[in-house]
Design a protein around this motif. Structure first.
Motif, PDB file in Angstrom:
ATOM      1  N   LYS A 186     -13.899  -6.766  -2.325  1.00 39.39           N
ATOM      2  CA  LYS A 186     -13.139  -5.529  -2.397  1.00 39.39           C
ATOM      3  C   LYS A 186     -11.644  -5.799  -2.394  1.00 39.39           C
ATOM      4  O   LYS A 186     -10.891  -5.215  -3.163  1.00 39.39           O
ATOM      5  CB  LYS A 186     -13.505  -4.615  -1.224  1.00 39.39           C
ATOM      6  CG  LYS A 186     -12.772  -3.276  -1.260  1.00 39.39           C
ATOM      7  CD  LYS A 186     -13.184  -2.370  -0.114  1.00 39.39           C
ATOM      8  CE  LYS A 186     -12.421  -1.052  -0.172  1.00 39.39           C
ATOM      9  NZ  LYS A 186     -12.782  -0.154   0.953  1.00 39.39           N
ATOM     10  N   SER A 187     -11.206  -6.702  -1.525  1.00 44.97           N
ATOM     11  CA  SER A 187      -9.790  -7.044  -1.447  1.00 44.97           C
ATOM     12  C   SER A 187      -9.304  -7.661  -2.755  1.00 44.97           C
ATOM     13  O   SER A 187      -8.226  -7.324  -3.260  1.00 44.97           O
ATOM     14  CB  SER A 187      -9.537  -8.002  -0.284  1.00 44.97           C
ATOM     15  OG  SER A 187      -8.176  -8.372  -0.212  1.00 44.97           O
ATOM     16  N   GLU A 234      -8.432   2.494   6.375  1.00 41.69           N
ATOM     17  CA  GLU A 234      -8.145   1.538   5.303  1.00 41.69           C
ATOM     18  C   GLU A 234      -6.781   0.894   5.499  1.00 41.69           C
ATOM     19  O   GLU A 234      -6.584  -0.281   5.171  1.00 41.69           O
ATOM     20  CB  GLU A 234      -8.215   2.251   3.957  1.00 41.69           C
ATOM     21  CG  GLU A 234      -9.628   2.675   3.553  1.00 41.69           C
ATOM     22  CD  GLU A 234      -9.662   3.365   2.214  1.00 41.69           C
ATOM     23  OE1 GLU A 234      -8.561   3.649   1.675  1.00 41.69           O
ATOM     24  OE2 GLU A 234     -10.752   3.620   1.702  1.00 41.69           O
ATOM     25  N   GLY A 275       0.742  -1.590  -4.141  1.00 38.54           N
ATOM     26  CA  GLY A 275      -0.599  -1.035  -4.274  1.00 38.54           C
ATOM     27  C   GLY A 275      -0.653   0.411  -3.852  1.00 38.54           C
ATOM     28  O   GLY A 275       0.347   1.002  -3.520  1.00 38.54           O
ATOM     29  N   ARG A 332      -2.944   3.556  -1.664  1.00 36.34           N
ATOM     30  CA  ARG A 332      -4.006   4.209  -0.911  1.00 36.34           C
ATOM     31  C   ARG A 332      -3.466   5.581  -0.571  1.00 36.34           C
ATOM     32  O   ARG A 332      -2.371   5.702  -0.055  1.00 36.34           O
ATOM     33  CB  ARG A 332      -4.343   3.460   0.389  1.00 36.34           C
ATOM     34  CG  ARG A 332      -4.868   2.053   0.183  1.00 36.34           C
ATOM     35  CD  ARG A 332      -5.029   1.366   1.527  1.00 36.34           C
ATOM     36  NE  ARG A 332      -5.266  -0.046   1.324  1.00 36.34           N
ATOM     37  CZ  ARG A 332      -6.459  -0.582   1.187  1.00 36.34           C
ATOM     38  NH1 ARG A 332      -7.524   0.172   1.207  1.00 36.34           N
ATOM     39  NH2 ARG A 332      -6.601  -1.881   1.021  1.00 36.34           N
ATOM     40  N   SER A 372     -10.639  -7.270  -5.738  1.00 35.28           N
ATOM     41  CA  SER A 372     -10.664  -6.277  -6.814  1.00 35.28           C
ATOM     42  C   SER A 372      -9.472  -5.342  -6.716  1.00 35.28           C
ATOM     43  O   SER A 372      -8.906  -4.938  -7.742  1.00 35.28           O
ATOM     44  CB  SER A 372     -11.968  -5.478  -6.774  1.00 35.28           C
ATOM     45  OG  SER A 372     -12.040  -4.666  -5.608  1.00 35.28           O
ATOM     46  N   GLU A 373      -9.065  -4.995  -5.475  1.00 38.69           N
ATOM     47  CA  GLU A 373      -7.883  -4.147  -5.308  1.00 38.69           C
ATOM     48  C   GLU A 373      -6.633  -4.853  -5.807  1.00 38.69           C
ATOM     49  O   GLU A 373      -5.769  -4.243  -6.447  1.00 38.69           O
ATOM     50  CB  GLU A 373      -7.733  -3.750  -3.841  1.00 38.69           C
ATOM     51  CG  GLU A 373      -8.784  -2.762  -3.360  1.00 38.69           C
ATOM     52  CD  GLU A 373      -8.690  -2.508  -1.873  1.00 38.69           C
ATOM     53  OE1 GLU A 373      -7.982  -3.273  -1.186  1.00 38.69           O
ATOM     54  OE2 GLU A 373      -9.315  -1.544  -1.401  1.00 38.69           O
ATOM     55  N   HIS A 374      -6.535  -6.138  -5.511  1.00 42.74           N
ATOM     56  CA  HIS A 374      -5.374  -6.903  -5.971  1.00 42.74           C
ATOM     57  C   HIS A 374      -5.356  -7.001  -7.492  1.00 42.74           C
ATOM     58  O   HIS A 374      -4.301  -6.822  -8.128  1.00 42.74           O
ATOM     59  CB  HIS A 374      -5.401  -8.297  -5.356  1.00 42.74           C
ATOM     60  CG  HIS A 374      -4.235  -9.152  -5.728  1.00 42.74           C
ATOM     61  ND1 HIS A 374      -2.940  -8.853  -5.369  1.00 42.74           N
ATOM     62  CD2 HIS A 374      -4.172 -10.307  -6.449  1.00 42.74           C
ATOM     63  CE1 HIS A 374      -2.130  -9.772  -5.851  1.00 42.74           C
ATOM     64  NE2 HIS A 374      -2.850 -10.663  -6.510  1.00 42.74           N
ATOM     65  N   THR A 422       0.841  -1.188   0.000  1.00 42.97           N
ATOM     66  CA  THR A 422       0.000   0.000   0.000  1.00 42.97           C
ATOM     67  C   THR A 422       0.872   1.232   0.000  1.00 42.97           C
ATOM     68  O   THR A 422       1.721   1.390   0.854  1.00 42.97           O
ATOM     69  CB  THR A 422      -0.902   0.011   1.251  1.00 42.97           C
ATOM     70  OG1 THR A 422      -1.698  -1.147   1.227  1.00 42.97           O
ATOM     71  CG2 THR A 422      -1.805   1.220   1.235  1.00 42.97           C
TER      72      THR A 422
END
Length: 312
Positions: free
Chosen positions: A100-101, A191, A163, A165, A103-105, A5
């Motif tokens: 959600k996890s 988050e 990633g 954020r 899709s983020e990956h 992140t």
């Protein structure tokens, strides 16, 4: 490294000319190839213990103009192709196929593939990656210096497990104190805690903003990365970045006026015993990444041992 992140917080939180993107790898601290922790899953890592001073490219006006054209083309194509690459993930998420996890990956993987592919098609810079190799990789708090808007693209192109954020900042200029939207900052912290609970790595830019004068040292180092590492009981690991400002400078009066093409990114060994307090973390960050960010030259082994293997 499961995922990472990229944070932008004022609390200390928060990218040789070739025909394709072929980073040159060196391993200074490990004599043999092992599972890498951090940057780029390149399989042909070859040890080379001799660190040479970085070559400061002297571009002619024509070379500078051509490099700028390549940089502009790369950024423009990222802006065009990245949203398109995210459409399948968006559709699957809307249909409830992906959490959600997940899709983020998937979105992260799409961004990384897009960044790597475009850099092969538009090789406007020479990226040299030096990973840290570990037999026992574990969730980590990564911290790096921040010298250019190009940094994020370099991180994406060189790390398959990175990633993003971010918290909303006021546009008050580089080199000035950070100002954050409080509600966005609080949401980002929530988050981040969730990401830690889900096993994600956390990537932090403790300067919190672009550094317009990396040759003079770092911006003020904020202590939030230390707090996250201590609170999550995760090890901290430094990542040095040098050369992006030679392509896209944080000083708006210079901007995209390339003076060199060489970019170096290096993952240093983890801080084995952690840091006694935030002040010690700030001193270590300055000693290791301040030097690397300014010159591209590694700290000596004695310096690394002093800061990263200290005992009480």
């Amino acid at each position: 490294m499961k995922n990472a992140t990229l944070l932008s917080l004022s609390l200390a939180i928060v990218a040789h000319r070739t025909h394709s993107f072929q980073p040159q790898l060196q391993s200074h601290h490990r004599p043999r190839t092992k599972r890498r922790v951090g940057f780029a899953d390149w399989s042909d890592v070859k040890p080379n213990p001799v660190e040479q001073p970085p070559s400061q490219s002297k571009l002619t006006p024509l070379e500078s103009a051509w490099t700028k054209y390549g940089l502009l083309a790369y950024v423009a194509h990222m802006c065009a192709f990245l949203p398109l690459s995210l459409i399948p993930t968006y559709v699957q998420t809307r249909l409830g196929v992906l959490s959600k996890s997940e899709s983020e990956h998937r979105a992260l993987q799409a961004g990384q593939k897009c960044a790597r592919t475009l850099l092969r098609w538009i090789p406007f810079m020479n990226v040299k990656v030096t990973p840290y190799l570990s037999d026992d990789p574990q969730p980590t708090i990564w911290v790096s210096n921040h010298v250019s808007m190009l940094d994020t693209f370099v991180f994406l192109a060189t790390d398959e497990e990175l990633g993003a954020r971010t918290a909303d900042m006021a546009d008050n200029g580089n080199g000035n104190p950070n100002e954050y939207n409080r509600s966005s900052f609080k949401q980002m912290l929530n988050e981040t805690r969730k990401a830690i609970d889900e096993g994600f790595d956390i990537f932090v830019l403790p300067e919190g903003q672009l550094n317009p004068t990396p040759e003079k040292g770092l911006q003020p180092i904020l202590p939030g990365a230390y707090a996250i590492s201590k609170g999550s009981k995760r090890p901290m690991q430094f990542v040095g970045l040098h050369g992006c400002h030679h392509l896209w400078h944080a000083d708006e009066s210079i901007g995209m006026t390339p003076v060199g093409r060489d970019v170096k990114i290096r993952a240093f060994p983890p801080a084995e015993a952690g840091f006694r307090d935030a002040a010690e973390f700030q001193e270590a960050f300055t000693a290791i990444l301040g030097k690397f960010g300014a010159t591209g030259i590694d700290p000596t082994q004695e310096e690394l041992d002093y800061w990263l293997k200290r005992t009480e």
